[in-house]
Write a protein that holds these residues in place. Sequence first.
Motif, PDB file in Angstrom:
ATOM      1  N   ARG A   1       1.104  -1.342  -0.527  1.00  0.00           N
ATOM      2  CA  ARG A   1       0.063  -0.001   0.254  1.00  0.00           C
ATOM      3  C   ARG A   1       0.591   1.084   0.402  1.00  0.00           C
ATOM      4  O   ARG A   1       0.442   2.433  -0.674  1.00  0.00           O
ATOM      5  N   MET A   2       2.045   1.354   0.923  1.00  0.00           N
ATOM      6  CA  MET A   2       2.726   2.448   0.791  1.00  0.00           C
ATOM      7  C   MET A   2       3.682   2.830  -0.710  1.00  0.00           C
ATOM      8  O   MET A   2       3.498   3.997  -0.756  1.00  0.00           O
ATOM      9  N   THR A   3       3.608   1.947  -1.110  1.00  0.00           N
ATOM     10  CA  THR A   3       4.994   1.625  -2.255  1.00  0.00           C
ATOM     11  C   THR A   3       4.370   1.781  -3.387  1.00  0.00           C
ATOM     12  O   THR A   3       4.917   2.198  -4.710  1.00  0.00           O
ATOM     13  N   GLY A   4       3.027   0.847  -3.557  1.00  0.00           N
ATOM     14  CA  GLY A   4       2.582   0.512  -5.144  1.00  0.00           C
ATOM     15  C   GLY A   4       2.848  -0.769  -5.687  1.00  0.00           C
ATOM     16  O   GLY A   4       2.575  -0.346  -7.131  1.00  0.00           O
ATOM     17  N   ALA A   5       3.877  -1.270  -5.034  1.00  0.00           N
ATOM     18  CA  ALA A   5       4.468  -2.407  -5.780  1.00  0.00           C
ATOM     19  C   ALA A   5       3.724  -3.407  -5.272  1.00  0.00           C
ATOM     20  O   ALA A   5       3.263  -3.184  -4.578  1.00  0.00           O
ATOM     21  N   ALA A   6       3.776  -4.600  -6.697  1.00  0.00           N
ATOM     22  CA  ALA A   6       3.049  -5.440  -5.871  1.00  0.00           C
ATOM     23  C   ALA A   6       3.428  -5.691  -5.494  1.00  0.00           C
ATOM     24  O   ALA A   6       4.369  -6.538  -4.818  1.00  0.00           O
ATOM     25  N   LYS A   7       2.402  -7.247  -4.686  1.00  0.00           N
ATOM     26  CA  LYS A   7       2.718  -8.234  -3.146  1.00  0.00           C
ATOM     27  C   LYS A   7       4.066  -9.328  -3.576  1.00  0.00           C
ATOM     28  O   LYS A   7       4.842  -9.617  -3.335  1.00  0.00           O
ATOM     29  N   ASN A   8       3.656  -9.572  -5.070  1.00  0.00           N
ATOM     30  CA  ASN A   8       4.579 -10.857  -5.599  1.00  0.00           C
ATOM     31  C   ASN A   8       5.833 -10.151  -5.804  1.00  0.00           C
ATOM     32  O   ASN A   8       7.074 -10.558  -5.430  1.00  0.00           O
ATOM     33  N   THR A   9       5.812  -9.066  -5.698  1.00  0.00           N
ATOM     34  CA  THR A   9       7.198  -8.248  -6.014  1.00  0.00           C
ATOM     35  C   THR A   9       8.196  -7.711  -4.871  1.00  0.00           C
ATOM     36  O   THR A   9       9.040  -8.150  -4.538  1.00  0.00           O
ATOM     37  N   VAL A  10       7.046  -7.531  -3.520  1.00  0.00           N
ATOM     38  CA  VAL A  10       7.502  -7.372  -2.310  1.00  0.00           C
ATOM     39  C   VAL A  10       8.317  -8.641  -2.076  1.00  0.00           C
ATOM     40  O   VAL A  10       8.976  -8.816  -1.145  1.00  0.00           O
ATOM     41  N   THR A  11       7.352  -9.269  -2.263  1.00  0.00           N
ATOM     42  CA  THR A  11       7.418 -10.980  -1.269  1.00  0.00           C
ATOM     43  C   THR A  11       9.505 -11.405  -2.219  1.00  0.00           C
ATOM     44  O   THR A  11      10.351 -11.936  -1.498  1.00  0.00           O
ATOM     45  N   LYS A  12       9.466 -11.319  -3.697  1.00  0.00           N
ATOM     46  CA  LYS A  12       9.966 -11.434  -4.171  1.00  0.00           C
ATOM     47  C   LYS A  12      11.563 -10.888  -3.602  1.00  0.00           C
ATOM     48  O   LYS A  12      12.852 -11.734  -3.607  1.00  0.00           O
ATOM     49  N   LEU A  13      11.718  -9.847  -3.712  1.00  0.00           N
ATOM     50  CA  LEU A  13      11.842  -9.083  -2.973  1.00  0.00           C
ATOM     51  C   LEU A  13      13.063  -9.276  -2.049  1.00  0.00           C
ATOM     52  O   LEU A  13      14.242  -9.224  -1.197  1.00  0.00           O
ATOM     53  N   LEU A  14      12.510  -9.182  -0.631  1.00  0.00           N
ATOM     54  CA  LEU A  14      12.222  -9.147   0.343  1.00  0.00           C
ATOM     55  C   LEU A  14      13.083 -11.495   0.412  1.00  0.00           C
ATOM     56  O   LEU A  14      14.446 -11.256   1.052  1.00  0.00           O
ATOM     57  N   VAL A  15      12.780 -12.094   0.021  1.00  0.00           N
ATOM     58  CA  VAL A  15      13.609 -13.761  -0.245  1.00  0.00           C
ATOM     59  C   VAL A  15      15.159 -13.289  -1.283  1.00  0.00           C
ATOM     60  O   VAL A  15      15.992 -13.903  -0.613  1.00  0.00           O
ATOM     61  N   ASP A  16      14.839 -12.638  -2.255  1.00  0.00           N
ATOM     62  CA  ASP A  16      16.271 -12.271  -2.863  1.00  0.00           C
ATOM     63  C   ASP A  16      17.676 -11.417  -2.202  1.00  0.00           C
ATOM     64  O   ASP A  16      18.284 -11.853  -2.034  1.00  0.00           O
ATOM     65  N   LEU A  17      16.721 -10.170  -1.218  1.00  0.00           N
ATOM     66  CA  LEU A  17      17.837  -9.137  -0.762  1.00  0.00           C
ATOM     67  C   LEU A  17      18.062 -10.150   0.982  1.00  0.00           C
ATOM     68  O   LEU A  17      19.260 -10.663   0.657  1.00  0.00           O
ATOM     69  N   GLY A  18      17.289 -11.381   1.085  1.00  0.00           N
ATOM     70  CA  GLY A  18      17.605 -11.628   2.459  1.00  0.00           C
ATOM     71  C   GLY A  18      18.857 -13.278   2.407  1.00  0.00           C
ATOM     72  O   GLY A  18      19.675 -12.559   2.510  1.00  0.00           O
ATOM     73  N   ALA A  19      18.803 -13.345   1.157  1.00  0.00           N
ATOM     74  CA  ALA A  19      19.761 -14.387   0.789  1.00  0.00           C
ATOM     75  C   ALA A  19      21.165 -13.186   0.430  1.00  0.00           C
ATOM     76  O   ALA A  19      22.106 -13.867   1.516  1.00  0.00           O
ATOM     77  N   ALA A  20      21.703 -12.518  -0.059  1.00  0.00           N
ATOM     78  CA  ALA A  20      22.016 -11.746   0.173  1.00  0.00           C
ATOM     79  C   ALA A  20      23.007 -11.020   1.099  1.00  0.00           C
ATOM     80  O   ALA A  20      24.476 -11.301   1.330  1.00  0.00           O
ATOM     81  N   CYS A  21      21.396 -10.797   1.874  1.00  0.00           N
ATOM     82  CA  CYS A  21      22.605  -9.800   2.945  1.00  0.00           C
ATOM     83  C   CYS A  21      22.710 -11.581   4.219  1.00  0.00           C
ATOM     84  O   CYS A  21      23.893 -10.849   4.899  1.00  0.00           O
ATOM     85  N   ALA A  22      22.525 -12.191   4.018  1.00  0.00           N
ATOM     86  CA  ALA A  22      22.310 -13.730   5.071  1.00  0.00           C
ATOM     87  C   ALA A  22      24.039 -13.946   4.637  1.00  0.00           C
ATOM     88  O   ALA A  22      25.413 -14.461   5.757  1.00  0.00           O
ATOM     89  N   GLU A  23      24.436 -13.936   3.069  1.00  0.00           N
ATOM     90  CA  GLU A  23      25.951 -13.805   2.730  1.00  0.00           C
ATOM     91  C   GLU A  23      27.178 -12.662   3.398  1.00  0.00           C
ATOM     92  O   GLU A  23      27.815 -13.205   2.812  1.00  0.00           O
ATOM     93  N   PHE A  24      26.264 -11.927   3.017  1.00  0.00           N
ATOM     94  CA  PHE A  24      27.144 -10.761   3.362  1.00  0.00           C
ATOM     95  C   PHE A  24      27.571 -10.661   5.004  1.00  0.00           C
ATOM     96  O   PHE A  24      28.418 -10.276   5.427  1.00  0.00           O
TER      97      PHE A  24
END
Length: 280
Positions: free
Chosen positions: A27-50
């Motif tokens: 609601r705040m960003t206007g991005a699609a729900k699947n887009t937000v979820t995919k970004l979270l999962v992908d970025l989570g993997a990058a954060c874990a590696e970092f």
Amino acid sequence: MNRLNTAKRSQIVAALVEGNSIRATVRMTGAAKNTVTKLLVDLGAACAEFADNALRDIPAGHIQCDEIWSFVGCKQRNVPEDRKGEFGIGDVWTWTAIDSDTKLVVSWLVGQRDLANAEAFMRDVASRVVGRPQISTDSLAAYRWAVGSAFGGEVDYATLNKVYGSATGGAGRYSPPVCIGCTKKKVLGSPDMQETSTSYVERQNLTMRMSMRRFTRLTNGFSKKVENLAAAVALHFVNYNFCRPHGSLNGRTPAQAAGIMAERMTVADIVRLLDRMEAA
């Protein structure tokens, strides 16, 4: 394929790390729900590696450990009969270790609350610190074996057991029970009993509940998949360790206080971790 730019990704991540749910972020960003979820999962993997690479050779301090409950998919009592005992549905625990001197979260593990996960968690803690730390935990029996197995004789370890009174009455139903006493016990080495405490790691539990909607009590924003929970936890701790300044550290981040990083990272820097992983 459409790809979000760094500014839009940063807007989404900023909403997530401030405790907003997936739907609220949509609601705040206007991005699609699947887009937000995919970004979270992908970025989570990058954060874990970092974090796995960055949180190394940490000077030993006063490390406090605890585990915080959450649930995935449904509450444990509602787990279908054919899925009982399966990890990733029902109760899930996040183990955390924080250095009370620098507020740095040294290690975390999303798993079950059992001896195998306690051992894996404490081995990870031991692999990240140099020197002889003092460890403080609650009286969970799994810690006793896990700490000794991970550190051998190179640790000072004590437990703190808090005694709580039951909250009764209408208003007290949703209030935490009152601590009416505590006992400390030396387990290994020569711990400073004055420094034996779990206050900082318990305060970190509150920070997690405030910063990740899926940890909020009585929430409908719970994780639907354990992978999503792990990703949110990794994102939270990278933001907490490397981006969020602390008043008790004179405006520095825990990573700066621990000497791991000279400069404070931004949310855009976190997003660039994913850019680098995608480019690799």
